[in-house]
Write a protein that holds these residues in place. Structure first.
Motif, PDB file in Angstrom:
ATOM      1  N   SER A  34       9.370  82.268  99.017  1.00  0.00           N
ATOM      2  CA  SER A  34       7.952  81.928  99.071  1.00  0.00           C
ATOM      3  C   SER A  34       7.051  82.914  98.348  1.00  0.00           C
ATOM      4  N   LYS A  35       7.588  84.064  97.953  1.00  0.00           N
ATOM      5  CA  LYS A  35       6.762  85.059  97.285  1.00  0.00           C
ATOM      6  C   LYS A  35       7.409  85.453  95.971  1.00  0.00           C
ATOM      7  N   SER A  36       6.877  84.949  94.893  1.00  0.00           N
ATOM      8  CA  SER A  36       7.499  85.176  93.591  1.00  0.00           C
ATOM      9  C   SER A  36       7.516  86.645  93.210  1.00  0.00           C
ATOM     10  N   ASP A  37       6.596  87.432  93.779  1.00  0.00           N
ATOM     11  CA  ASP A  37       6.538  88.838  93.375  1.00  0.00           C
ATOM     12  C   ASP A  37       7.706  89.656  93.909  1.00  0.00           C
ATOM     13  N   VAL A  38       8.505  89.112  94.833  1.00  0.00           N
ATOM     14  CA  VAL A  38       9.666  89.855  95.309  1.00  0.00           C
ATOM     15  C   VAL A  38      10.967  89.168  94.895  1.00  0.00           C
ATOM     16  N   ARG A  39      10.877  88.101  94.129  1.00  0.00           N
ATOM     17  CA  ARG A  39      12.078  87.421  93.659  1.00  0.00           C
ATOM     18  C   ARG A  39      12.688  88.232  92.532  1.00  0.00           C
ATOM     19  N   PRO A  40      13.990  88.567  92.580  1.00  0.00           N
ATOM     20  CA  PRO A  40      14.610  89.307  91.481  1.00  0.00           C
ATOM     21  C   PRO A  40      14.614  88.467  90.213  1.00  0.00           C
ATOM     22  N   GLU A  41      14.165  89.068  89.126  1.00  0.00           N
ATOM     23  CA  GLU A  41      14.063  88.325  87.867  1.00  0.00           C
ATOM     24  C   GLU A  41      14.631  89.082  86.685  1.00  0.00           C
ATOM     25  N   THR A  42      14.614  90.402  86.745  1.00  0.00           N
ATOM     26  CA  THR A  42      15.057  91.195  85.604  1.00  0.00           C
ATOM     27  C   THR A  42      16.429  91.794  85.884  1.00  0.00           C
ATOM     28  N   LEU A  43      17.083  92.272  84.811  1.00  0.00           N
ATOM     29  CA  LEU A  43      18.363  92.927  84.997  1.00  0.00           C
ATOM     30  C   LEU A  43      18.243  94.151  85.900  1.00  0.00           C
ATOM     31  N   LYS A  44      17.111  94.818  85.808  1.00  0.00           N
ATOM     32  CA  LYS A  44      16.877  95.963  86.694  1.00  0.00           C
ATOM     33  C   LYS A  44      16.860  95.520  88.148  1.00  0.00           C
ATOM     34  N   ASP A  45      16.239  94.361  88.413  1.00  0.00           N
ATOM     35  CA  ASP A  45      16.218  93.824  89.772  1.00  0.00           C
ATOM     36  C   ASP A  45      17.633  93.530  90.262  1.00  0.00           C
ATOM     37  N   PHE A  46      18.426  92.901  89.399  1.00  0.00           N
ATOM     38  CA  PHE A  46      19.772  92.519  89.810  1.00  0.00           C
ATOM     39  C   PHE A  46      20.680  93.742  89.955  1.00  0.00           C
ATOM     40  N   ASP A 119      23.450  83.780  89.671  1.00  0.00           N
ATOM     41  CA  ASP A 119      22.555  82.664  89.369  1.00  0.00           C
ATOM     42  C   ASP A 119      21.360  83.102  88.537  1.00  0.00           C
ATOM     43  N   GLY A 120      20.935  84.362  88.734  1.00  0.00           N
ATOM     44  CA  GLY A 120      19.727  84.822  88.048  1.00  0.00           C
ATOM     45  C   GLY A 120      19.969  85.526  86.734  1.00  0.00           C
ATOM     46  N   ILE A 121      21.076  86.211  86.605  1.00  0.00           N
ATOM     47  CA  ILE A 121      21.324  87.007  85.393  1.00  0.00           C
ATOM     48  C   ILE A 121      21.362  86.140  84.144  1.00  0.00           C
ATOM     49  N   ILE A 122      21.897  84.929  84.272  1.00  0.00           N
ATOM     50  CA  ILE A 122      22.019  84.063  83.091  1.00  0.00           C
ATOM     51  C   ILE A 122      20.656  83.677  82.515  1.00  0.00           C
ATOM     52  N   LYS A 123      19.598  83.908  83.270  1.00  0.00           N
ATOM     53  CA  LYS A 123      18.250  83.598  82.792  1.00  0.00           C
ATOM     54  C   LYS A 123      17.589  84.808  82.132  1.00  0.00           C
ATOM     55  N   THR A 124      18.281  85.935  82.108  1.00  0.00           N
ATOM     56  CA  THR A 124      17.703  87.154  81.535  1.00  0.00           C
ATOM     57  C   THR A 124      18.160  87.327  80.084  1.00  0.00           C
ATOM     58  N   ASP A 125      17.732  88.417  79.486  1.00  0.00           N
ATOM     59  CA  ASP A 125      18.008  88.701  78.075  1.00  0.00           C
ATOM     60  C   ASP A 125      19.454  89.145  77.884  1.00  0.00           C
ATOM     61  N   ARG A 126      20.248  88.311  77.225  1.00  0.00           N
ATOM     62  CA  ARG A 126      21.668  88.621  77.035  1.00  0.00           C
ATOM     63  C   ARG A 126      21.892  89.747  76.030  1.00  0.00           C
ATOM     64  N   THR A 127      20.875  90.084  75.288  1.00  0.00           N
ATOM     65  CA  THR A 127      21.021  91.175  74.311  1.00  0.00           C
ATOM     66  C   THR A 127      20.783  92.535  74.947  1.00  0.00           C
ATOM     67  N   ASP A 128      20.351  92.550  76.194  1.00  0.00           N
ATOM     68  CA  ASP A 128      20.133  93.814  76.895  1.00  0.00           C
ATOM     69  C   ASP A 128      21.463  94.544  77.048  1.00  0.00           C
ATOM     70  N   ALA A 129      21.462  95.830  76.812  1.00  0.00           N
ATOM     71  CA  ALA A 129      22.700  96.621  76.835  1.00  0.00           C
ATOM     72  C   ALA A 129      23.373  96.613  78.200  1.00  0.00           C
ATOM     73  N   SER A 130      22.628  96.372  79.264  1.00  0.00           N
ATOM     74  CA  SER A 130      23.203  96.403  80.612  1.00  0.00           C
ATOM     75  C   SER A 130      23.636  95.027  81.115  1.00  0.00           C
ATOM     76  N   TYR A 131      23.457  93.996  80.299  1.00  0.00           N
ATOM     77  CA  TYR A 131      23.708  92.619  80.747  1.00  0.00           C
ATOM     78  C   TYR A 131      25.143  92.448  81.259  1.00  0.00           C
ATOM     79  N   ASN A 132      26.126  92.775  80.425  1.00  0.00           N
ATOM     80  CA  ASN A 132      27.523  92.582  80.813  1.00  0.00           C
ATOM     81  C   ASN A 132      27.904  93.426  82.027  1.00  0.00           C
ATOM     82  N   ASN A 133      27.365  94.629  82.077  1.00  0.00           N
ATOM     83  CA  ASN A 133      27.693  95.525  83.180  1.00  0.00           C
ATOM     84  C   ASN A 133      27.254  94.933  84.519  1.00  0.00           C
ATOM     85  N   VAL A 134      26.014  94.492  84.606  1.00  0.00           N
ATOM     86  CA  VAL A 134      25.498  93.956  85.870  1.00  0.00           C
ATOM     87  C   VAL A 134      26.219  92.657  86.230  1.00  0.00           C
ATOM     88  N   LEU A 135      26.461  91.825  85.225  1.00  0.00           N
ATOM     89  CA  LEU A 135      27.178  90.575  85.465  1.00  0.00           C
ATOM     90  C   LEU A 135      28.596  90.862  85.990  1.00  0.00           C
TER      91      LEU A 135
END
Length: 464
Positions: A34-46, A119-135
């Protein structure tokens, strides 16, 4: 009296922390809708989700240990434990007293956090250097949690029956409204291999902290999975992948191990070259704590030779030779170590070598482990040529090396009970009554909590 009060104070604090953590997790999952401001959205969040220590590194189940032959709880101590622990110790038909089980719910919380990330990581920037690591971390955590659940709530893997043996629900979405039926053991192990395999491909070789899994930990998890499947060629291959770049063992003669420390080994596995991924768990009855109520069976203790440093570093005899307490956890504290470490992987590879008639390789691994466990200059390499004798020796050392690590002894009893030469019956005498756990007992599969059956309509596991 002071010791007893301290124990209860610590136990209450432990339960409060677990309850608080669970409530916070549920609150967070509710709020984020119900509160978008606390929904994880970035790789840093995940990444922050994956770094949630309470959920991802501090909730491994160890209730299986209570049913093994690696600990003894005398009658005078048993009544001080929770009813769940007492039930598990005597393999009661009904174990859970409040229709719930942390051994079920906490791994599924880990899975939920992993699924939120996946579910959320696939919506983030795949070119980010940390993408594969967090996934990769998310896939690893889901695989490990599913593996832990499988060892408690499913039949052991048997090739002939796995395609129709009931397993557990495999939750692959963060949507908590989706009801998943029980999978089959075959499908569950396919998912374990899929998730751990992706983790191994995505994760880096090194992480900033051992609280985050690296690719060697993922290879190690695959080795564990294949060992439980009886696929010894693959167990060797993945143990190799984990050990080829770093097969270091902790020399028990080094300053990292000390009798001057209550728990003998480095805290959180820091500085321990064996630890690839750190997590912990346990019950008061399985903890290596100063206020624990379990003792080590005399026959297990006597299986260590005098110059074997595990004899003095793993155990403490302050209460006398008949009341030996365990102090050898790689947690370096009062929790059971439940992570992935090189010592277990070397034993996996050694066993798999022995089972595939590679005797010299099996003995090389075993001797490499043991020379790091004996007082300097006292160890004579073991020589054996008979395949059955070699396998028996390796399994004996596996029990001695990992006595109260995770649920490993429980897992070993389950898989080895299918082999006549290794099957055993465990017997306990409690308050004048004799209890037995037969090799073929249905009680090697724990009951699913009633609450889960009521909510999801799952079929219950039969019990003796």
């Amino acid at each position: 009296m002071k010791t007893k009060l301290n124990y209860y104070s610590l136990l209450i604090l432990h339960l409060v922390l677990i309850s608080s953590a669970c409530k916070k997790q549920n609150d967070w999952l509710d709020v984020k809708r119900s509160k978008s401001d606390v929904r994880p959205e970035t790789l840093k969040d995940f990444q922050a989700l994956m770094d949630n220590y309470v959920v991802m590194n501090n909730s491994a189940p160890t209730i299986g240990l209570l049913g093994t032959d690696n600990l003894v709880i005398p009658d005078e101590n048993l009544g001080s434990l929770s009813q769940i622990e007492q039930n598990a110790y005597v393999w009661a038909k009904d174990i859970w007293i409040i229709n719930q089980s942390y051994d079920w719910s906490l791994p599924y919380k880990t899975i939920e956090y992993a699924n939120v990330a996946l579910d959320g990581i696939i919506k983030t920037d795949r070119t980010d250097a940390s993408y594969n690591n967090v996934l990769g971390q998310a896939y690893f955590h889901r695989a490990l949690a599913l593996y832990n659940l499988a060892q408690l709530f499913c039949k052991p893997y048997e090739r002939q029956t796995a395609s129709h043996d009931p397993a557990i629900p495999i939750r692959l979405s963060s949507d908590v409204n989706i009801l998943y039926p029980r999978s089959t053991v075959e499908n569950l192990f396919e998912q374990l291999i899929h998730d751990a395999g992706l983790a191994a491909a995505l994760l880096p070789e090194f992480q900033k902290t051992n609280f985050r899994p690296n690719n060697r930990a993922a290879f190690g998890l695959l080795a564990k999975i294949y060992l439980n499947m009886g696929n010894y060629g693959q167990a060797i291959a993945f143990a190799d992948s984990a050990l080829n770049k770093n097969n270091k063992l902790l020399d028990y003669n080094s300053d990292l191990v000390s009798l001057d420390q209550t728990y003998r080994f480095p805290v959180f596995g820091r500085g321990n070259p064996e630890v690839l991924f750190y997590c912990q768990g346990g019950y008061p009855s399985t903890w290596p704590s100063t206020y624990s109520f379990q003792y080590i069976p005399k026959e297990l203790y006597q299986s260590y030779q005098q110059d074997d440093l595990r004899r003095q570093y793993f155990f403490e005899d302050n209460e006398g030779a008949d009341k030996l307490k365990y102090r050898g956890s790689y947690s370096g504290g009062d929790n059971n170590f439940c992570g992935i470490a090189n010592n277990e992987l070397i034993l996996i590879r050694s066993e798999a070598y022995a089972r595939t008639a590679k005797i010299s390789e099996a003995m090389k691994d075993l001797n490499y482990l043991l020379v790091n466990r004996y007082k300097t200059g006292t160890f004579t390499p073991v020589i054996a040529n008979n395949p059955d004798s070699v396998l028996t020796l390796i399994l004996k050392e596996r029990r001695k090396e990992l006595p109260l690590t995770a649920n490993i002894r429980w897992e070993d009893l389950r898989r080895l009970n299918t082999e006549n030469q290794f099957a055993i019956t465990i017997e306990r005498k409690v308050n004048g009554k004799t209890y037995r756990l037969l090799p073929t007992s249905l009680n090697y599969i724990l009951p699913i909590p009633d609450e889960e059956i009521q909510l999801s309509g799952l079929e219950q596991n039969p019990r003796n």
